[in-house]
Enzyme design. Sequence first.
Site, mmCIF file in Angstrom:
data_model
loop_
_atom_site.group_PDB
_atom_site.id
_atom_site.type_symbol
_atom_site.label_atom_id
_atom_site.label_comp_id
_atom_site.label_asym_id
_atom_site.label_seq_id
_atom_site.Cartn_x
_atom_site.Cartn_y
_atom_site.Cartn_z
ATOM 1 N N ASP A 55 0.841 -1.203 0.000
ATOM 2 C CA ASP A 55 0.000 0.000 0.000
ATOM 3 C C ASP A 55 0.877 1.254 0.000
ATOM 4 O O ASP A 55 0.372 2.380 -0.034
ATOM 5 C CB ASP A 55 -1.014 -0.007 1.155
ATOM 6 N N GLU A 126 -1.607 -5.682 8.489
ATOM 7 C CA GLU A 126 -0.805 -5.117 9.577
ATOM 8 C C GLU A 126 -1.465 -5.414 10.927
ATOM 9 O O GLU A 126 -2.694 -5.378 11.033
ATOM 10 C CB GLU A 126 -0.681 -3.598 9.398
ATOM 11 N N GLU A 193 9.008 -4.392 10.525
ATOM 12 C CA GLU A 193 9.433 -3.073 10.012
ATOM 13 C C GLU A 193 9.984 -2.193 11.119
ATOM 14 O O GLU A 193 9.342 -1.973 12.150
ATOM 15 C CB GLU A 193 8.240 -2.377 9.321
HETATM 16 O O1 KIV Z 1 3.562 -1.127 1.600
HETATM 17 C C1 KIV Z 1 4.739 -1.473 1.659
HETATM 18 O O2 KIV Z 1 5.560 -1.168 0.786
HETATM 19 C C2 KIV Z 1 5.159 -2.280 2.798
HETATM 20 C C3 KIV Z 1 6.622 -2.461 3.002
HETATM 21 C C4 KIV Z 1 7.191 -1.235 3.593
HETATM 22 C C5 KIV Z 1 6.932 -3.667 3.786
HETATM 23 O O3 KIV Z 1 4.348 -2.736 3.546
#
Ligand code: KIV
Length: 275
Positions: A55, A126, A193
């Site tokens: 996202d 998430e 992250e």
């Molecule tokens: O949306 C994204 O690019 C991510 C990465 C930062 C892991 O979730």
Amino acid sequence: MQQAKDSRQYYTKITTHVLQEMKLKGEKIAMLTAYDYSMAKILDESGIDMVLVGDSASNVMAGHKTTLPITLDEMIYHASSVTRAVSRALIVVDLPFGTYQGNSIEALHSAIRIMKESGANAIKIEGGEEVVGSVKRILSAGIPVMGHLGLTPQSIHKFGTYVVRATEHDEAEKLVKDAHLLEEAGCFGIVLEKIPADLAGRVTAEVKIPCIGIGAGSKVDGQVLVLHDMLGITTKFSPRFLRRYHNLSEEIKGSVSAYIDDVKSSSFPNEREQY
Ligand code: KIV
């Protein structure tokens, strides 16, 4: 001398089982984001193991300040473009903000739309304990789920800042507990992250599923970066964990100004470039 392990020599298609095997063998997993057909094709032909339709498209493709505004329809559009390009890598798609939080039935419907309409291989959500119900429900439909802990950008308004997460004891212990809960719920992997390297190493050692880090140090099973950041297409975002492999923004500007010069001076097109 021991040969470096390299999935490019063994696997013609990366699946969640292959990723598990790579963890067991101690082979690192390489993951990058992609949001469109052309870039995804280049990544797949280069031998990337996993493509994340993140996202982060909200930031790098649409120019939003956060990942919150991107919609499910927009994610499906990006994911469909990527799946048309990729034949080897495992494609994971983010469920966007507002399409799974607090409602496991809605989470299932969102995941089904992504899988059905884009042809992706897995989804990512998430959160820890609070999304376990959704993880289980999505898995009950046979859809592989990846977790995401630590700095979870969809919660940026709760955090208030993009600083390193889980540096304090309580938050670190909650993260470890969440990782176990996600594993028990059936996630095939977890993105970690922006957390301390030792904590990421501890989680990676304690759970049996692959842990892919971004700003989480080297003691994890693999790495992921945002493609536009590592290629230097975006230039303002410069966290310490980001290694830039190119300065494409400058290169593109150079090519575009050369083109403008050629058009203005009438040196393009020349005799050979016309019919
Ligand atoms: O949306 C994204 O690019 C991510 C990465 C930062 C892991 O979730």
